[in-house]
Design an enzyme around this catalytic site. Structure first.
Site: not given
Length: 231
Positions: A84, A197
């Protein structure tokens, strides 16, 4: 021979699945035959992490992910990846909890941008990634300046991630919105775009936009394989 890669996943599981696929495809390209990447994945509950994000409980989130990293190290991981971008805000806590190398997604991405000779890039990610200083500051350490969308487009980018991509939805209308936003940032001087992202890779690729695309997920995986492949 390969080192064992430890992955902290679940944020979201859709992007974690993409990490697993890319790691094994990359291993096959490098080593051939039936080779795949020795790996361990510890999946956290994204609902809990997302609630901590909204509440600003970053220290608690850092403790949770540091525990996950330490568990992976005890299980035999030779290096750690955090699957992440946003939670790299707590990367220091993870690094402090382990002795094995931590593969930092911003370092890998910024070095790829600098190697391409670019100095200014658009960044799309969660609101936290776009607005907090941890990503921008680390990019600047590598000589890369970051541009982000103005409002209301920052909210749009964030909402697509949390309301669609992390829910397994990939919408053509959102792809068009992202293309428009990237085009506007290019008009303001962005030389490339960072998919900052790990879910955005499900929506946007190099063929979708007129700028060089730096897919942080793929760059992160490639850096990990550079460290993991020992022959």
């Amino acid at each position: 021979m390969m080192r064992t890669i430890g992955l902290i996943g679940g944020m979201s599981w859709e992007s974690s699945a993409e990490y697993y696929r890319l790691l094994n495809e990359g291993t096959r390209r490098r080593l051939g035959g039936h080779h795949c990447a020795p790996s361990l994945m510890l999946t956290v509950d994204f609902a809990e992490i997302e609630a901590m994000q909204r509440a600003g409980e970053w220290d608690e989130a850092g403790r949770r992910l540091a525990e996950a990293a330490a568990t992976l190290e005890r299980a035999g991981a030779d290096l750690i990846m955090l699957c992440t971008n946003t939670m790299h805000h707590v990367a220091d806590a993870i690094e402090a909890a382990t002795r094995v190398p931590f593969v930092h997604i911003v370092d890998a991405t910024a070095e790829r941008i600098a190697a391409a000779g670019l100095t200014t890039v658009a960044l799309l990610g969660t609101r936290f990634t776009m607005e907090m200083e941890f990503y921008r500051r680390r990019m600047l350490d590598h000589g890369v300046q970051v541009m982000v969308p103005d409002e209301p487009d920052r909210t749009l980018v964030h909402d697509v991630i949390y309301q669609e991509l992390t829910q397994g939805r990939v919408e053509d209308s959102s792809r068009k919105d992202y293309q428009r936003i990237i085009g506007e940032l290019a008009g303001r001087g962005a030389q490339g775009v960072v998919l900052g992202c790990t879910e955005i890779t499900l929506l946007i690729g190099p063929r979708d936009v007129p700028l060089p695309v730096f897919d942080s997920t793929r760059v992160h995986v490639e850096r990990a394989l550079d460290l993991a492949v020992t022959r």
